[in-house]
Motif scaffolding. Structure first.
Motif, mmCIF file in Angstrom:
data_model
loop_
_atom_site.group_PDB
_atom_site.id
_atom_site.type_symbol
_atom_site.label_atom_id
_atom_site.label_comp_id
_atom_site.label_asym_id
_atom_site.label_seq_id
_atom_site.Cartn_x
_atom_site.Cartn_y
_atom_site.Cartn_z
ATOM 1 N N THR A 52 0.823 -1.203 0.000
ATOM 2 C CA THR A 52 0.000 0.000 0.000
ATOM 3 C C THR A 52 0.862 1.260 0.000
ATOM 4 O O THR A 52 0.499 2.262 -0.604
ATOM 5 C CB THR A 52 -0.963 0.019 1.197
ATOM 6 N N GLU A 53 2.008 1.192 0.640
ATOM 7 C CA GLU A 53 2.920 2.335 0.653
ATOM 8 C C GLU A 53 3.540 2.558 -0.728
ATOM 9 O O GLU A 53 3.735 3.699 -1.149
ATOM 10 C CB GLU A 53 4.017 2.096 1.693
ATOM 11 N N THR A 54 3.837 1.485 -1.447
ATOM 12 C CA THR A 54 4.465 1.626 -2.768
ATOM 13 C C THR A 54 3.524 2.252 -3.791
ATOM 14 O O THR A 54 3.986 2.820 -4.782
ATOM 15 C CB THR A 54 4.972 0.273 -3.323
ATOM 16 N N ILE A 55 2.202 2.155 -3.568
ATOM 17 C CA ILE A 55 1.256 2.762 -4.514
ATOM 18 C C ILE A 55 0.780 4.139 -4.038
ATOM 19 O O ILE A 55 -0.112 4.729 -4.626
ATOM 20 C CB ILE A 55 0.049 1.836 -4.805
ATOM 21 N N GLY A 56 1.392 4.612 -2.969
ATOM 22 C CA GLY A 56 1.102 5.969 -2.512
ATOM 23 C C GLY A 56 -0.022 6.094 -1.519
ATOM 24 O O GLY A 56 -0.537 7.190 -1.297
ATOM 25 N N SER A 57 -0.406 5.002 -0.883
ATOM 26 C CA SER A 57 -1.468 5.060 0.124
ATOM 27 C C SER A 57 -0.842 5.100 1.507
ATOM 28 O O SER A 57 0.136 4.401 1.781
ATOM 29 C CB SER A 57 -2.378 3.834 0.016
ATOM 30 N N TYR A 70 -7.854 -0.066 -2.562
ATOM 31 C CA TYR A 70 -6.949 1.056 -2.395
ATOM 32 C C TYR A 70 -6.686 1.705 -3.745
ATOM 33 O O TYR A 70 -6.314 1.026 -4.701
ATOM 34 C CB TYR A 70 -5.609 0.592 -1.812
ATOM 35 N N PRO A 71 -6.819 3.024 -3.849
ATOM 36 C CA PRO A 71 -6.482 3.701 -5.105
ATOM 37 C C PRO A 71 -4.981 3.949 -5.206
ATOM 38 O O PRO A 71 -4.302 4.128 -4.189
ATOM 39 C CB PRO A 71 -7.239 5.026 -4.991
ATOM 40 N N TYR A 72 -4.464 3.948 -6.425
ATOM 41 C CA TYR A 72 -3.092 4.389 -6.673
ATOM 42 C C TYR A 72 -3.070 5.911 -6.556
ATOM 43 O O TYR A 72 -4.040 6.581 -6.893
ATOM 44 C CB TYR A 72 -2.641 3.978 -8.072
ATOM 45 N N SER A 73 -1.955 6.455 -6.119
ATOM 46 C CA SER A 73 -1.869 7.910 -5.942
ATOM 47 C C SER A 73 -1.863 8.629 -7.283
ATOM 48 O O SER A 73 -1.517 8.043 -8.318
ATOM 49 C CB SER A 73 -0.601 8.272 -5.158
ATOM 50 N N MET A 87 -7.648 -5.779 -2.723
ATOM 51 C CA MET A 87 -6.806 -6.795 -2.108
ATOM 52 C C MET A 87 -7.676 -7.713 -1.263
ATOM 53 O O MET A 87 -8.545 -7.248 -0.535
ATOM 54 C CB MET A 87 -5.726 -6.135 -1.261
ATOM 55 N N ILE A 88 -7.420 -9.004 -1.390
ATOM 56 C CA ILE A 88 -8.224 -10.017 -0.703
ATOM 57 C C ILE A 88 -7.315 -10.790 0.242
ATOM 58 O O ILE A 88 -6.275 -11.312 -0.178
ATOM 59 C CB ILE A 88 -8.868 -10.975 -1.729
#
Length: 197
Positions: A52-57, A70-73, A87-88
């Protein structure tokens, strides 16, 4: 006696190294790494940033959530485009949703999903959503042409989403082991409409 003490002192480090190597080699492609980075055990904090951190969340997966989107930034995907991942828990078969806004009433939509059995990151569908209706198949390409876009644009956009936005972001921000030239045991599969000539 000194050798025994040294071996006893080193054994925790050796066990840790063997455990780390076991996990490292078990993650046989980038999608398995991505899943482990968010859902794995405590070792994930040693090996990777949270996905989640790598996609900017700034939100981290909560333990009581079965699934979460979760949306990408906007720094990764922005402007006319939106990308999110569902994510499941206890599954690596996450779904990625992408939308390209053609105008205020029309958008191209597609989804990708990792098939863990066949080891394929697969584009599941591509369609046009215009004026409250879904347009698919050959009708989709005809309708898409009215917006000045065709199969080549669709193919390039699909590859951009899979290879640059989804996988490329992970290669840049998460994994140093895999790349587009080295996907491990995984392949990328595109929707038949994209591949047809």
């Amino acid at each position: 006696m000194n050798k025994k003490k040294l071996l006893l002192w080193l054994s925790p480090f050796l066990l840790f190294s063997l455990y780390w190597l076991g996990i490292y080699w078990s993650l046989s492609n980038p999608m398995e790494e991505i899943n482990y980075a968010e859902n794995g055990g405590w070792m994930r904090y040693v090996m990777f940033k949270p996905f989640t951190e790598t996609i900017g969340s700034d939100r981290i997966w909560k333990e009581d959530e079965g699934f979460q989107t979760y949306p990408y930034s906007d720094e990764i995907v922005g402007g006319q485009e939106e990308l999110s991942v569902m994510m499941i828990r206890d599954s690596s078969e996450w779904v990625y949703w992408y939308e390209y806004q053609l105008n205020e009433n029309a958008s191209v939509r597609m989804s990708f999903k990792y098939d863990s059995v066949n080891k394929v990151f697969l584009q599941r569908n591509v369609y046009l959503y215009a004026d409250g209706q879904t347009v698919e198949g050959s009708d989709f390409l005809k309708k898409l042409s009215t917006y000045g876009k065709g199969r080549t644009w669709l193919r390039n956009q699909s590859k951009k989403v899979a290879e640059q936005y989804i996988l490329g972001t992970w290669f840049k921000n998460g994994s140093s082991r895999y790349s587009l030239k080295n996907l491990g045991d995984m392949k990328i599969g595109y929707y038949k409409l994209i591949e047809e000539q």
